[in-house]
Write an enzyme that holds these catalytic residues in place. Structure first.
Site, PDB file in Angstrom:
ATOM      1  CB  THR A 217      -0.941  -0.007   1.221  1.00  0.00           C
ATOM      2  OG1 THR A 217      -1.830  -1.119   1.123  1.00  0.00           O
ATOM      3  CG2 THR A 217      -1.763   1.272   1.294  1.00  0.00           C
TER       4      THR A 217
ATOM      5  CB  SER B 210       2.274  -7.738   1.517  1.00  0.00           C
ATOM      6  OG  SER B 210       1.207  -7.461   2.392  1.00  0.00           O
TER       7      SER B 210
ATOM      8  CB  THR C  16      -0.063  -3.458   6.409  1.00  0.00           C
ATOM      9  OG1 THR C  16      -1.284  -3.534   5.650  1.00  0.00           O
ATOM     10  CG2 THR C  16       0.485  -2.040   6.347  1.00  0.00           C
ATOM     11  CG  ASP C  17      -2.968  -7.320   3.772  1.00  0.00           C
ATOM     12  OD1 ASP C  17      -3.314  -6.481   4.631  1.00  0.00           O
ATOM     13  OD2 ASP C  17      -3.607  -7.507   2.721  1.00  0.00           O
TER      14      ASP C  17
END
Length: 326
Positions: A12, A59, A92-93
């Site tokens: 992101t 990710s 972030t995932d």
């Protein structure tokens, strides 16, 4: 002035949307490393940044092969005497998994700092530029040396092991383990000296191009234990159970778990609860399971994959505690 390597991997933080007010319908990994640096000219006052684009993806699509490639590149950069530290931009995932892999496989006193963003680069009040700036400040600071891999996010500094994404939308989307944040980036300050002990590095074969498959099973009320046999039949070489409470295994699962362990399939008890450790219990001796300690299920999976790849099942017990000294 310090020289930092920036390894961009997408996410992101490099995302773009058609509208500046769109913070959900964006394309992750749309911008390159050069664009990330151009958005933060203040980095020139922190360090000389040497940027490269290792890959550019969301990710959620990260796989263990990406961890191995990133680890090899990070290791080469850390071995370069001209490089003082590394910043990795990431989605972030699955950041917590990549952070755990790097922390358990890299051996260097030089800082390695991961950062990310919750809003795409095109959004109003995008958080990525400030997170990138803060991560560079952390990587360039002499007090960051010897602390293992770090995560800099939202002005907080977390150790890689134990960190987890705890919110789907908030800008302060990450939390640490039981110890929480170990420092802050504005102004930069650590709350304690570097740890005396650190897990890793795991000795992996230099030509390794694949990690053993380990599956995470989320166990709810009434979840059938037959899922264990299905996962093993499909190729899983290890299992992490995300269990209720303090890694509480339902009695109906005892036979299936004991059978898996008897067949040489390691089983780790983790918790589906957001915070808190999983302690050793009598059932671990009885069934042959291992508690995840302070690691979330996602990171316990990484530890198990590495132990299997190293060909040393006993290594897992040390990776799941905080007293593993290579």
């Amino acid at each position: 002035m310090p020289i930092l390597a920036l390894i961009a991997t997408g996410g992101t933080i490099a995302g773009a949307a058609a509208s500046a007010t769109d913070t959900t319908g964006y394309t992750a990994g749309a911008l390159g490393a050069g664009a990330l640096l151009a958005a933060v000219p203040q980095l020139a006052g922190v360090a000389e940044m040497r940027a490269e684009q290792l890959f550019n993806l969301d990710s959620k699509d990260m796989v263990p092969a990406h961890w191995l490639a990133l680890g090899r590149r990070a290791r080469a950069l850390l071995d370069d005497p001209a490089i003082d530290g590394i910043v990795v931009t990431h989605g972030t995932d699955t950041l917590e998994e990549t952070a755990a892999f790097l922390d358990l496989t890299l051996a260097s006193a030089k800082p390695v700092v991961l950062t990310a963003a919750m809003r795409p680069a095109t959004a109003l009040s995008a958080d990525g530029p400030m997170n990138l700036y803060s991560a560079a400040c952390v990587a360039a600071h002499p007090d960051s040396a010897g602390r293992g891999v770090l995560v800099s996010f939202g002005d907080a500094i977390f150790p890689a092991l134990g960190v987890r994404k705890c919110h789907t939308h908030r800008l302060d989307a990450f939390a640490g383990g039981c110890a929480g944040a170990i420092g802050r980036s504005d102004p930069l300050r650590y709350f304690a000296p570097p740890p005396l002990r650190k897990r890793g590095p795991v000795p992996l074969p230099p030509d390794l191009d694949e990690l053993p498959r380990v599956d995470v099973l989320h166990v709810g009320a009434g979840t059938p234990p037959g899922l264990i046999d299905l996962m093993i039949a499909d190729g899983a070489r290890g299992l992490v159970l995300a269990l209720p409470g303090n890694g509480s295994l339902p009695a109906a699962w005892d036979t299936a778990v004991a059978g898996a362990v008897a067949r040489g399939i390691p089983v780790v008890r983790a918790s589906r609860v957001g915070m808190g450790p999983v302690a050793r219990k009598a059932l671990d001796e009885r069934l042959g399971t291992r508690p995840a300690g302070e690691l979330p299920a996602s990171q316990a999976r990484v530890a198990l994959m590495l132990a299997l790849a190293a060909g040393d099942p006993a290594l897992l017990d040390r990776l799941l505690t905080d007293d593993y000294i290579p």
